[in-house]
Design a protein around this motif. Sequence first.
Motif, short mmCIF file in Angstrom:
data_model
loop_
_atom_site.label_atom_id
_atom_site.label_comp_id
_atom_site.label_asym_id
_atom_site.label_seq_id
_atom_site.Cartn_x
_atom_site.Cartn_y
_atom_site.Cartn_z
N GLU A 54 0.82 -1.22 0.00
CA GLU A 54 0.00 0.00 0.00
C GLU A 54 0.85 1.26 0.00
O GLU A 54 0.60 2.20 -0.75
CB GLU A 54 -0.90 0.02 1.24
N GLN A 55 1.88 1.24 0.85
CA GLN A 55 2.76 2.41 0.92
C GLN A 55 3.46 2.64 -0.41
O GLN A 55 3.65 3.77 -0.83
CB GLN A 55 3.79 2.24 2.03
N ALA A 56 3.83 1.55 -1.07
CA ALA A 56 4.50 1.67 -2.37
C ALA A 56 3.53 2.21 -3.42
O ALA A 56 3.88 3.07 -4.22
CB ALA A 56 5.06 0.32 -2.80
N GLU A 57 2.29 1.71 -3.36
CA GLU A 57 1.28 2.17 -4.33
C GLU A 57 0.97 3.65 -4.16
O GLU A 57 0.71 4.37 -5.11
CB GLU A 57 0.01 1.32 -4.23
N ARG A 58 0.99 4.10 -2.92
CA ARG A 58 0.73 5.52 -2.66
C ARG A 58 1.95 6.39 -2.95
O ARG A 58 1.93 7.59 -2.73
CB ARG A 58 0.30 5.72 -1.20
N GLY A 59 3.02 5.75 -3.38
CA GLY A 59 4.23 6.49 -3.73
C GLY A 59 5.07 6.88 -2.52
O GLY A 59 6.01 7.67 -2.63
N LYS A 60 4.73 6.33 -1.37
CA LYS A 60 5.50 6.65 -0.16
C LYS A 60 6.86 5.95 -0.15
O LYS A 60 7.81 6.42 0.45
CB LYS A 60 4.72 6.26 1.10
N LEU A 61 6.88 4.78 -0.77
CA LEU A 61 8.14 4.03 -0.89
C LEU A 61 8.45 3.89 -2.36
O LEU A 61 7.61 3.39 -3.12
CB LEU A 61 7.99 2.62 -0.28
N THR A 62 9.64 4.31 -2.76
CA THR A 62 9.93 4.22 -4.20
C THR A 62 11.12 3.33 -4.51
O THR A 62 11.23 2.81 -5.62
CB THR A 62 10.16 5.63 -4.80
N THR A 63 12.00 3.10 -3.53
CA THR A 63 13.17 2.24 -3.81
C THR A 63 13.16 1.03 -2.88
O THR A 63 12.59 1.08 -1.79
CB THR A 63 14.49 3.01 -3.57
N PRO A 64 13.82 -0.06 -3.30
CA PRO A 64 13.92 -1.24 -2.42
C PRO A 64 14.54 -0.90 -1.08
O PRO A 64 14.18 -1.47 -0.05
CB PRO A 64 14.81 -2.19 -3.22
N ASP A 65 15.46 0.06 -1.09
CA ASP A 65 16.10 0.44 0.16
C ASP A 65 15.10 1.07 1.14
O ASP A 65 15.12 0.80 2.33
CB ASP A 65 17.22 1.44 -0.16
N GLN A 66 14.21 1.90 0.58
CA GLN A 66 13.16 2.50 1.42
C GLN A 66 12.21 1.42 1.93
O GLN A 66 11.71 1.49 3.05
CB GLN A 66 12.37 3.54 0.63
N LEU A 67 11.97 0.44 1.09
CA LEU A 67 11.10 -0.67 1.48
C LEU A 67 11.69 -1.43 2.66
O LEU A 67 11.01 -1.73 3.64
CB LEU A 67 10.92 -1.62 0.29
N ARG A 68 12.99 -1.69 2.57
CA ARG A 68 13.65 -2.40 3.67
C ARG A 68 13.60 -1.58 4.95
O ARG A 68 13.33 -2.09 6.03
CB ARG A 68 15.11 -2.70 3.30
N GLN A 69 13.84 -0.29 4.80
CA GLN A 69 13.79 0.61 5.96
C GLN A 69 12.39 0.59 6.59
O GLN A 69 12.25 0.52 7.82
CB GLN A 69 14.15 2.04 5.49
#
Length: 291
Positions: A50-65
């Motif tokens: 969901e966060q990725a779809e809303r554009g809150k997470l854009t890179t794998p690194d942010q996803l891991r964080q």
Amino acid sequence: MLKGLFKRVAAVFTGRAVIDEDLLEDLEAALIQADVSATLAVKLVEELREQAERGKLTTPDQLRQALQEQVAALLQPYEAPLNKGKERPTVFLILGVNGTGKTTTIGKLAYRYQRLGQKVMLVAADTFRAAAAEQLKIWAERAGCDIVAQQSGADPAAVAYDGVKAAQARGHNLVIVDTAGRLHTKVNLMEELKKIGRVIERELGRLADERLLVLDATIGQNALFQARQFHEGMDLTGLAVAKLDGSAKAGIVLTITQELKLPIKLIGTGEKPEDLEPFSAARFAEQMFAE
Ligand SMILES: Nc1nc2c(ncn2[C@@H]2O[C@H](COP(=O)(O)OP(=O)(O)OP(=O)(O)O)[C@@H](O)[C@H]2O)c(=O)[nH]1
Ligand SMILES: [Mg+2]
């Protein structure tokens, strides 16, 4: 520093340039392999999606964080210090199936508290194996603390009674009771442990200040089953998770805290006297992803 607690989860991120469905699916599978329950793994990944779809997470690194922050937030409510109780002596009753790391954890605790100037008494209420009291004696020597033991085969509850009595009489601040993880097949372990609990309660006028279950972090799902059983029988106050230094299945820590709502009080990170730490949710989440 612990490494590789979630080796497979950390590995999912290597070589990834974008967040896509493939990455999210691999992440979910890796979490489950690390013994995060399927329900929780799905929920965690759904939130990330969901966060990725809303554009809150854009890179794998942010996803891991973000995953690391989720894990820290889930564990935060289960970070708690050991309960010392209001009256001396404080009594810790240490429980767990055989081989999980009870005696080692007790030895490390004794070592720590003696060095902090506490007067510690160890109690060898594991009378099932002859070698058990010997192992505890070695730890008592290493820590420089006192120990109460009887011959093997003695009634564990009687040893616990002696230990508490001796500590009360001799002014110890802290009593740590070691117990057996298995008994002769005819004797019910939980009943025997309950008896020890009752004797301590009678002598102190309160339950043991900590009723700690030691879990082996390397065994995965079985630990959840053990925790349920011991919690039912002994009304646990918390968990000590041993052998985290060798575990790639640390997800079980998440699963157990969320399901049983039990705090983690200690983590064991090796076999040396110093290899014991208070549990920190933030540090655990950070170390999880260290490769
Ligand atoms: N690597 C590592 N090994 C550990 C840790 N804690 C305990 N061990 C090892 O695990 C083995 C079993 O530990 P014990 O402390 O004897 O376990 P126990 O629960 O008392 O076992 P029983 O008395 O047989 O029920 C020993 O070889 C310990 O050195 C830890 O945190 N890390
Ligand atoms: Mg033992």
